[in-house]
Scaffold this motif. Structure first.
Motif, PDB file in Angstrom:
ATOM      1  N   ARG A 117      36.891  57.533  44.097  1.00 35.30           N
ATOM      2  CA  ARG A 117      37.363  56.327  43.529  1.00 35.30           C
ATOM      3  C   ARG A 117      38.547  55.926  43.640  1.00 35.30           C
ATOM      4  NH1 ARG A 117      34.329  54.434  39.219  1.00 35.30           N
ATOM      5  NH2 ARG A 117      33.189  56.298  39.196  1.00 35.30           N
ATOM      6  N   ASP A 118      39.544  57.031  43.516  1.00 37.09           N
ATOM      7  CA  ASP A 118      40.833  56.568  43.562  1.00 37.09           C
ATOM      8  C   ASP A 118      41.225  56.047  45.137  1.00 37.09           C
ATOM      9  OD1 ASP A 118      41.586  57.775  41.288  1.00 37.09           O
ATOM     10  OD2 ASP A 118      42.221  59.440  41.776  1.00 37.09           O
ATOM     11  N   GLY A 119      40.689  56.788  46.001  1.00 35.45           N
ATOM     12  CA  GLY A 119      40.753  56.173  47.402  1.00 35.45           C
ATOM     13  C   GLY A 119      40.266  54.638  47.565  1.00 35.45           C
ATOM     14  N   HIS A 125      43.395  47.680  46.031  1.00 40.90           N
ATOM     15  CA  HIS A 125      44.629  46.991  45.655  1.00 40.90           C
ATOM     16  C   HIS A 125      45.436  46.535  46.930  1.00 40.90           C
ATOM     17  CE1 HIS A 125      44.542  47.507  41.407  1.00 40.90           C
ATOM     18  NE2 HIS A 125      44.311  48.830  41.742  1.00 40.90           N
ATOM     19  N   GLN A 126      45.229  47.050  47.930  1.00 38.88           N
ATOM     20  CA  GLN A 126      45.735  46.623  49.347  1.00 38.88           C
ATOM     21  C   GLN A 126      45.066  45.065  49.625  1.00 38.88           C
ATOM     22  OE1 GLN A 126      44.817  49.278  52.458  1.00 38.88           O
ATOM     23  NE2 GLN A 126      46.272  50.806  51.692  1.00 38.88           N
ATOM     24  N   LEU A 127      43.700  45.113  49.310  1.00 36.97           N
ATOM     25  CA  LEU A 127      43.275  43.513  49.557  1.00 36.97           C
ATOM     26  C   LEU A 127      43.993  42.667  48.642  1.00 36.97           C
ATOM     27  CD1 LEU A 127      39.602  44.455  50.025  1.00 36.97           C
ATOM     28  CD2 LEU A 127      41.136  43.542  52.097  1.00 36.97           C
ATOM     29  N   VAL A 128      43.962  42.707  47.243  1.00 38.03           N
ATOM     30  CA  VAL A 128      44.475  42.011  46.240  1.00 38.03           C
ATOM     31  C   VAL A 128      45.751  41.876  46.385  1.00 38.03           C
ATOM     32  CG1 VAL A 128      45.152  42.054  43.966  1.00 38.03           C
ATOM     33  CG2 VAL A 128      42.978  42.930  44.481  1.00 38.03           C
ATOM     34  N   ASP A 129      46.876  42.808  46.779  1.00 39.61           N
ATOM     35  CA  ASP A 129      48.173  42.471  46.986  1.00 39.61           C
ATOM     36  C   ASP A 129      48.329  41.895  48.403  1.00 39.61           C
ATOM     37  OD1 ASP A 129      48.687  44.151  44.751  1.00 39.61           O
ATOM     38  OD2 ASP A 129      49.125  45.713  45.983  1.00 39.61           O
ATOM     39  N   ARG A 141      40.440  38.897  40.179  1.00 39.51           N
ATOM     40  CA  ARG A 141      40.774  39.251  41.740  1.00 39.51           C
ATOM     41  C   ARG A 141      40.312  40.693  42.085  1.00 39.51           C
ATOM     42  NH1 ARG A 141      46.736  36.889  41.386  1.00 39.51           N
ATOM     43  NH2 ARG A 141      46.069  34.718  41.124  1.00 39.51           N
ATOM     44  N   VAL A 142      40.598  41.722  41.316  1.00 40.21           N
ATOM     45  CA  VAL A 142      40.182  43.003  41.513  1.00 40.21           C
ATOM     46  C   VAL A 142      38.592  43.167  41.808  1.00 40.21           C
ATOM     47  CG1 VAL A 142      40.146  45.263  40.791  1.00 40.21           C
ATOM     48  CG2 VAL A 142      42.129  44.000  40.337  1.00 40.21           C
ATOM     49  N   HIS A 143      37.896  42.423  41.098  1.00 43.28           N
ATOM     50  CA  HIS A 143      36.451  42.419  41.037  1.00 43.28           C
ATOM     51  C   HIS A 143      36.282  41.892  42.123  1.00 43.28           C
ATOM     52  CE1 HIS A 143      35.299  43.257  36.530  1.00 43.28           C
ATOM     53  NE2 HIS A 143      36.035  44.446  37.260  1.00 43.28           N
ATOM     54  N   LEU A 149      34.882  44.433  49.597  1.00 39.75           N
ATOM     55  CA  LEU A 149      34.967  45.645  50.154  1.00 39.75           C
ATOM     56  C   LEU A 149      33.611  46.359  50.391  1.00 39.75           C
ATOM     57  CD1 LEU A 149      36.617  47.938  51.540  1.00 39.75           C
ATOM     58  CD2 LEU A 149      36.925  48.974  49.262  1.00 39.75           C
ATOM     59  N   PHE A 150      32.790  46.386  49.187  1.00 34.55           N
ATOM     60  CA  PHE A 150      31.611  47.174  49.152  1.00 34.55           C
ATOM     61  C   PHE A 150      30.423  46.358  50.216  1.00 34.55           C
ATOM     62  CE2 PHE A 150      27.456  48.632  47.482  1.00 34.55           C
ATOM     63  CZ  PHE A 150      27.626  49.915  47.487  1.00 34.55           C
ATOM     64  N   THR A 151      30.685  44.915  50.156  1.00 31.76           N
ATOM     65  CA  THR A 151      29.802  44.086  50.986  1.00 31.76           C
ATOM     66  C   THR A 151      29.941  44.232  52.600  1.00 31.76           C
ATOM     67  OG1 THR A 151      29.615  42.459  49.033  1.00 31.76           O
ATOM     68  CG2 THR A 151      28.879  41.728  51.459  1.00 31.76           C
TER      69      THR A 151
END
Length: 198
Positions: A117-119, A125-129, A141-143, A149-151
């Protein structure tokens, strides 16, 4: 010749990864792992404790391998998807291990799940940032990045989870032709998913 403990551990790890990918946790046999690794069963238990702990160690290492090998670039999600696709093509055992885990492992969250989960939070957060979903309110944004990512992971993984179905549905003569075609489709779909609406 002196006993090389590190080499023995590596041979056990490699043999067990192949055994678990082929037979799953329940179907894997420690004696086959020992034979393939040119090691004795006692060494397996000494280094890893149990068959279940060995499976967990292999899955953790494979996930760490892809985590450090492939970066998710918010400015180039499609290119990142291509890298992930290529990584799985070179390492098809990870999808098989994840499928076996889903079929056989208990649902108790443990240390391994927290590490994973941490990974993935780091990747999100890389995507959001990097600006993914910048058109959305901050709390969404996080969701949105998690869903993206999951898709993308799902778009990639299914090709390797069911390669025969991939070939049949796409009506290609070989798995390689089907995967080459799917790679291009995954890249294009990832590009469209990552694009912010006008």
């Amino acid at each position: 010749m002196a006993y090389d403990a590190e080499d023995t551990r590596r041979r056990i790890f490699d043999a067990a990864a192949a055994e678990f990918a082929e037979h799953g946790l329940a179907g894997a046999r420690v004696d086959r792992i020992a034979t393939a690794a040119r090691a004795n069963k006692q060494a397996i238990y000494l280094y890893y404790g149990s068959k279940e702990k060995l499976f967990t160690a292999i899955l953790r290492a494979k996930l760490e391998e892809i985590h450090v090998s492939v970066n998710i670039d918010a400015d180039a999600v499609a290119e990142s998807a291509a890298q992930i696709f290529d990584w799985h093509q070179e390492h098809p055992e990870l999808i098989r291990l994840l499928l076996w885990e889903a079929l056989e492992a208990c649902d108790e969250p443990g240390e391994s799940e927290r590490e994973r989960r941490d990974g993935f939070r780091e990747k999100v957060h890389q995507l959001v940032d990097g600006g993914v979903a910048h058109h959305l309110p901050e709390d969404a944004r996080v969701h949105a990045a998690q869903d993206l990512l999951f898709t993308v992971m799902g778009l990639i993984a299914w090709n390797f989870a069911v390669p025969r179905m991939c070939r049949i549905v796409l009506d290609e003569k070989t798995d390689q032709a089907a995967l080459a075609r799917r790679r291009q489709t995954v890249i294009e779909v990832a590009r469209r998913l990552a694009a912010a609406p006008e």
